[in-house]
Design an enzyme around this catalytic site. Structure first.
Site, PDB file in Angstrom:
ATOM      1  N   THR A  12      44.422  42.550  45.454  1.00  0.00           N
ATOM      2  CA  THR A  12      45.170  43.784  45.266  1.00  0.00           C
ATOM      3  C   THR A  12      46.439  43.476  44.475  1.00  0.00           C
ATOM      4  OG1 THR A  12      46.697  43.707  47.153  1.00  0.00           O
ATOM      5  CG2 THR A  12      44.439  44.442  47.588  1.00  0.00           C
ATOM      6  N   ASP A  13      47.096  44.514  44.009  1.00  0.00           N
ATOM      7  CA  ASP A  13      48.427  44.330  43.478  1.00  0.00           C
ATOM      8  C   ASP A  13      49.425  44.559  44.612  1.00  0.00           C
ATOM      9  OD1 ASP A  13      50.546  43.891  41.734  1.00  0.00           O
ATOM     10  OD2 ASP A  13      49.748  45.183  40.165  1.00  0.00           O
ATOM     11  N   TRP A  14      50.682  44.502  44.300  1.00  0.00           N
ATOM     12  CA  TRP A  14      51.797  44.496  45.255  1.00  0.00           C
ATOM     13  C   TRP A  14      51.733  45.673  46.232  1.00  0.00           C
ATOM     14  CZ3 TRP A  14      55.702  40.759  45.372  1.00  0.00           C
ATOM     15  CH2 TRP A  14      56.841  41.057  46.125  1.00  0.00           C
TER      16      TRP A  14
END
Length: 821
Positions: free
Chosen positions: A362-364
């Site tokens: 995932t991203d942040w």
């Protein structure tokens, strides 16, 4: 502008008429843009049009494994099977968890809190960490992290993680090495990706990635969060400079070249990735780069056909073609569905169609954001379930322990089966195995590559990339290169004329860019570069004043000082653009250039002195077209990196011949955006860019002749027109000649036009590019081979479709017709 478009369309129609003299029936076609409709001939299709469908498995056939691959995979599977049989639920969830380095450091320091780290290691078995402790800014008075500090931090983390792991599983560390190892002090910084794309030279993308991975791996970090593969079609977007421009083919070729550079031409699925190579991350999968509002991480509305036609190809090339080992997921939503919840795109397309075997991270904070940002989940539990069902493998949590705690509760309650964990954990362990982390988990401070960080040859490579990226867009009366026989006094001004910080932009030392030039151990500003190569002698005098700063109230006194100095100058060089920015903090509400920079430029032009405009910018910021056309010359520098100052100076003085080309459409007004060069026929005349995709001048001239198809069948009596069979590959040759008096490099671009199709075709699309370097009066024949896929489009059923019909191949002023039956 309309006249040029009309001539282009007329040339297509003439070729069509020649071919259709053999195969003809009438159809009425309108040319949009002010001209009246004309009646032309459309070719017969011999009854029904022939149609073929392609799958990605046909475009990218599965690699034939050799015995070495088979042995590697067998040993890996045995090892991972044995390891997983001994792992607890908590250990497996820990492998799927990624935390930020600042969860381990004491406040305002870069010191690892070993007590906290040991607690995470022994209680939650955290399997991955990321980021620089100074990414968000200074840690106390610490500006940057050098190699020895990085090596010590990574060794400390790895040691305590392995000590706390029942099965001695090492952690994997990831870092945003966006244009070089930008968080490693002294590492070489390259032009950002729009600049790389402007070279139209895949060798530079490969070299930049190789050096980036080397400098990242040297400090013990084997996972690079790059390259960005979205296409840059939304000029407002704060991350457009991280893309390879607006063209899907350029993004595909440059992106795949970068993947091969990062990973050493290997992939992590059937063999090892050894130092100095790293595993890379194809990001952000996908549709992220065209938010409707232009604001980062906001909603994108992109029809399925557009997604597959323009946004998916660069990921397909990088993943299925080049073997990218990991992907990072788009933080935004596409058509009302957050990508982190899309089973269709994360499983059916990514795992099914693209055959991706690697890790999807995932991203942040993007699982948590499903609750409070996207509002698709009413609780953290629901958000985790949505993301797991869609197909994520690792959660970049990254600031707390919510993910491992809640997921463990969900497994205990039977909401998430252990078998679902196993799918992701196997991929993560496979990656760690391929990177050699089980056999050699600790960084080596004595490794030879540590001493290569920032070496001269790397910085020379970055400068060479910048040289080929700088794009000459306007050059009235050949004002450039500056003639020192007649030009003795030059005024250099503008807020980016003496700023290494601005040359680098965002993702440089810190996430939002450097605070000051002193944070860069290497590099030259444009002022420094110009003085170095001219020696600033009495015969050639360089005066400098800042002119005006960016983003501050109007300072007319500063502008007046520049105007006064201009009066005694033969030429004025003005360097304007943007301050560093990245992601959401870089969101803007107006694409217009900073008004004080425009005011500075206008008042300098008003002096009547020849003005050379240099643009150092992340985005194509809007300037009044009449003001730009009043300048004697215009250079687009993009964000050329620390080494960019001297190449720009060399181009000004004629030591380097510019060869860059625009990788995006430069709009002329704030309301004229979102229409790329590959627009539809119905959009002809609706856009008037300041500069076109592919624009770029040289100090010499190139001529193209003898465009031909080497394996097509010529149509008798119709020179330049051919027939062929649908579904075959075809090779086109063209001769390029340097007609000028100086050596020069030329980016040769091949375009394809599909004249009629079941889905409205684009006016043209790039289907090949090559860089040639020619001495005066020398010629070179180059060839382009177009495979069946490159004649395709996305059909009414959203499948990759080939259709018999008529195509135009164009290289410069040369074109030929090809009828595929």
């Amino acid at each position: 502008m309309k006249t040029i478009k009309s001539l282009f369309l007329l040339s297509l129609l003439i070729v069509n008429l020649l071919i259709s003299s053999t195969y003809g029936s009438s159809i009425r076609v309108s040319i949009v843009g002010g001209e009246e409709a004309e009646v032309i001939e459309k070719p017969r299709t011999f009854g029904n049009k022939r149609e073929l469908k392609l799958e990605y498995s046909q475009i990218y056939p599965k690699k034939q494994l050799n015995q070495e691959n088979i042995n590697f995979m067998s040993a890996r599977d045995t090892f991972v099977d044995n390891l997983m049989s001994k792992m607890s639920i908590t250990e497996k969830i820990g492998q799927m968890t990624q935390l930020d380095i600042t969860t381990l450091t004491s406040p305002n320091t870069i010191t690892i809190n070993e007590t906290t780290l040991a607690y995470y290691a022994k209680t939650y078995y955290i399997g991955s960490y990321l980021n620089s402790p100074v990414s968000g800014g200074l840690a106390g008075d610490i500006h940057h992290i050098n190699s020895s500090v990085w090596l010590d931090m990574i060794n400390t983390i790895q040691t305590i993680v392995i000590e706390g792991s029942p099965n001695k599983i090492p952690m994997i560390y990831g870092l945003d090495s966006v244009h070089g190892a930008n968080y490693v002090h002294k590492a070489t910084l390259f032009p950002h990706n729009t600049g790389l794309a402007a070279t139209f030279n895949i060798e530079h993308a490969t070299t930049a990635a190789q050096i980036t991975s080397k400098d990242t791996v040297a400090v013990g970090i084997p996972w690079v969060f790059a390259p960005v593969l979205g296409i840059g079609v939304q000029p407002l977007w704060s991350r457009i400079y991280e893309t390879f421009g607006e063209d899907p083919y350029v993004a595909s070729m440059m992106g795949a070249a970068a993947v091969r550079g990062f990973q050493g031409g290997n992939n992590s699925f059937d063999g090892p990735i050894n130092a100095p190579s790293a595993v890379c991350t194809a990001k952000h999968y996908f549709g992220y780069s065209d938010p409707t509002s232009g604001k980062d991480r906001t909603a994108a509305w992109i029809p399925e056909r557009m997604l597959r036609r323009y946004f998916l190809p660069s990921f397909a090339e990088a993943i299925t073609g080049a073997g990218a080992g990991t992907i990072m997921i788009n933080s935004g939503e596409v058509n009302g569905v957050p990508m982190h919840t899309s089973y269709k795109y994360l499983t059916e397309v990514l795992r099914g169609e693209l055959q991706f075997e690697g890790v999807a991270v995932t991203d942040w904070q993007d699982i948590e954001k499903l609750v409070y940002f996207h509002h698709t989940a009413g609780s953290a539990e629901e958000a985790i379930l949505q993301a797991l069902d869609a197909g994520i493998d690792m959660s970049m949590v990254p600031l707390d322990l919510s993910f491992p705690i809640i997921l463990a509760e969900m497994v205990a309650a039977g909401t998430v089966p252990e078998s679902r964990l196993d799918l992701s954990v196997r991929r993560i362990l496979n990656l760690k195995y391929a990177l050699g982390l089980f056999s050699n988990p600790y960084p080596n401070p004595n490794a030879a590559i540590v001493d290569t960080i920032g070496q001269v040859q790397d910085r020379e490579a970055a400068a060479a990339t910048a040289e080929e990226s700088i794009t000459l867009l306007q050059n009235k009366n050949n004002i450039l290169p500056l003639n020192t026989n007649t030009i003795k006094n030059v005024l250099l001004t503008g807020p980016s004329a003496d700023s290494i910080r601005n040359l680098n932009g965002g993702w440089s030392v810190h996430w939002q860019g450097a605070y000051e030039d002193s944070e860069f151990p290497f590099g030259t500003s444009i002022l420094t570069g110009l003085r170095e190569i001219t020696n600033d002698t009495a015969d050639f005098n360089i005066q400098y004043t800042i002119g005006h700063e960016i983003g501050v109230p109007t300072n007319q006194t500063s502008i007046d000082e520049a105007v006064e100095l201009a009066q005694s100058s033969d030429v004025v060089v003005v360097v304007i653009g943007e301050l560093p920015e990245a992601e959401t903090p870089g969101d803007i509400y107006d694409l217009s250039m900073d008004p004080n920079e425009v005011l500075l430029l206008q008042q300098l032009v008003d002096t009547g002195k020849p003005v050379v405009l240099i643009l150092v910018e992340a985005r194509p910021r809007i300037l009044p077209p009449d003001l730009v056309y009043s300048c004697a010359a215009v250079l687009m520098a993009y964000l050329p990196g620390s080494e960019g100052g001297k190449p720009i100076a060399n181009i000004l003085m004629g030591n380097v011949n510019p060869s860059g080309r625009l990788p995006l459409t430069y709009p002329g007004t704030t309301g004229d955006i979102g229409v790329p060069y590959y627009h539809k026929y119905s959009e002809n005349g609706v856009t008037t860019p300041l500069f076109q995709f592919g624009d770029g001048l040289s100090y010499t001239t190139f001529n193209y002749t003898n465009l031909a198809c080497s394996n097509c069948k010529p149509i008798s009596g119709q020179s330049g027109n051919y027939t062929g069979v649908l579904g075959q590959s075809y090779t086109f040759t063209v001769t390029v000649t340097n007609n000028g008096n100086v050596q020069g490099k030329d980016s040769v671009l091949l375009y394809l036009s599909d004249l009629w199709a079941q889905v409205t075709p684009e006016v043209k699309m790039l289907r090949g590019f090559q860089k040639v370097d020619l001495m005066p009066a020398k010629s070179q024949q180059i060839s382009f081979t177009l495979n069946a896929y490159e004649f395709s489009f996305i059909g009414v059923d959203n499948k990759i479709t080939l259709e018999s019909g008529q195509f135009i191949i164009m290289v410069g002023n040369q074109q030929l017709g090809l009828y595929l039956q």
